[in-house]
Design an enzyme around this catalytic site. Structure first.
Site, PDB file in Angstrom:
ATOM      1  N   HIS A  44      63.171  28.177  35.500  1.00  0.00           N
ATOM      2  CA  HIS A  44      62.139  27.572  34.658  1.00  0.00           C
ATOM      3  C   HIS A  44      60.976  28.542  34.449  1.00  0.00           C
ATOM      4  O   HIS A  44      60.541  28.792  33.311  1.00  0.00           O
ATOM      5  CB  HIS A  44      61.655  26.285  35.328  1.00  0.00           C
ATOM      6  CG  HIS A  44      60.581  25.561  34.586  1.00  0.00           C
ATOM      7  ND1 HIS A  44      60.823  24.450  33.814  1.00  0.00           N
ATOM      8  CD2 HIS A  44      59.238  25.778  34.500  1.00  0.00           C
ATOM      9  CE1 HIS A  44      59.692  24.019  33.286  1.00  0.00           C
ATOM     10  NE2 HIS A  44      58.714  24.811  33.690  1.00  0.00           N
ATOM     11  N   GLU A  45      60.460  29.091  35.549  1.00  0.00           N
ATOM     12  CA  GLU A  45      59.314  29.989  35.458  1.00  0.00           C
ATOM     13  C   GLU A  45      59.686  31.319  34.808  1.00  0.00           C
ATOM     14  O   GLU A  45      58.899  31.889  34.031  1.00  0.00           O
ATOM     15  CB  GLU A  45      58.724  30.232  36.855  1.00  0.00           C
ATOM     16  CG  GLU A  45      58.318  28.976  37.598  1.00  0.00           C
ATOM     17  CD  GLU A  45      57.183  28.233  36.924  1.00  0.00           C
ATOM     18  OE1 GLU A  45      56.601  28.770  35.961  1.00  0.00           O
ATOM     19  OE2 GLU A  45      56.868  27.114  37.357  1.00  0.00           O
ATOM     20  N   HIS A  81      59.591  30.994  31.042  1.00  0.00           N
ATOM     21  CA  HIS A  81      58.227  31.131  30.513  1.00  0.00           C
ATOM     22  C   HIS A  81      57.848  32.606  30.392  1.00  0.00           C
ATOM     23  O   HIS A  81      57.330  33.057  29.355  1.00  0.00           O
ATOM     24  CB  HIS A  81      57.224  30.440  31.443  1.00  0.00           C
ATOM     25  CG  HIS A  81      57.198  28.958  31.349  1.00  0.00           C
ATOM     26  ND1 HIS A  81      57.061  28.273  30.162  1.00  0.00           N
ATOM     27  CD2 HIS A  81      57.271  27.991  32.320  1.00  0.00           C
ATOM     28  CE1 HIS A  81      57.054  26.973  30.386  1.00  0.00           C
ATOM     29  NE2 HIS A  81      57.179  26.777  31.687  1.00  0.00           N
TER      30      HIS A  81
END
Length: 238
Positions: free
Chosen positions: A29-30, A33
């Site tokens: 997820h990170e 980004h």
């Protein structure tokens, strides 16, 4: 959850495996980004080591590990923590900011598909007529469900969730400035958290969406929900 109920939580090996797997999901997820931010012009993410899946680079002990772990052990849906610092002024334009914010939830939806597709009837790996399934089936079902529901939750337009960052540019300038203060953002999230944990059936819209998507993709929604029961509550079918 009361202290007595918390004491009854059984920390099974399957739950521990799910927690470790969720750490990897948070990393993805990170990383998503950071990757989109890098493509959009923010070179600082490389200097900070975000362009990797090394948990030590962007896992925040509180927002990315402690809180999601507690929520998961309490029988809820663990939420990815926003631990990646993005230099938004370095992004080429507002569209890249939106894309960067959406990248995290999109990655969770991709993970949902990766975990769920082995359970698709076309592969013949799951015996639909059986009342019980192998452990790995329930594990994949639980991780698929958690990633799907986590993605939807992150799309709620409430700071500091990604859904808010996606629509932030459409809000009045003074409201944007006010909500950028950490106290205001955490207060808004605290209200949302309390509402979800105190209102009966607050999670039903998420489950309803999961069922609709499973129906559209011909995925066994029952198996996914059974996976949640097995992994989170150690309640095995039958």
């Amino acid at each position: 959850m009361s202290g007595e109920a918390l004491a009854m939580v059984e920390f099974s090996r399957l739950m521990i495996a799910a927690l470790l797997c969720w750490v990897l999901c948070v990393c993805v997820h990170e990383f998503s980004h950071a990757l989109v931010a890098y493509i959009g012009g923010d070179r600082s993410v490389r200097e900070r080591g975000y362009l990797s899946l090394d948990p030590t680079k962007f896992i925040d002990p509180v927002s990315s590990l402690l809180i999601p772990a507690i929520v998961l052990m309490l029988g809820g849906v663990p939420l990815p923590g926003g631990a990646v610092r993005i230099d938004e002024s370095a992004l080429r334009n507002r569209h890249w900011q939106v894309a960067m914010s959406a990248a995290g939830p999109v990655s969770n939806l991709v993970l949902f598909l990766l975990f769920a597709m082995p359970l698709h009837p076309m592969f013949g790996l799951v015996e639909s007529s059986s009342t019980t399934q192998p452990t790995w089936v329930y594990f994949l079902g639980a991780m698929a469900s958690l990633n799907f529901i986590g993605a939807l939750f992150n799309l709620i337009p409430c700071p500091p969730l990604d859904g808010y960052r996606i629509i932030e540019h459409r809000l009045p300038r003074d409201l944007q400035e006010r909500m950028r203060h950490p106290q205001a953002a955490m207060a808004a999230f605290g209200v949302l958290f309390v509402l979800i944990w105190t209102i009966d059936d607050a999670m039903m819209p998420f489950y309803w969406m999961l069922i609709r998507v499973c129906d559209a993709l011909n995925l066994p929604a029952v198996t996914l929900f059974e996976g949640l029961e097995v992994v989170l509550f150690n309640r095995w079918p039958g």
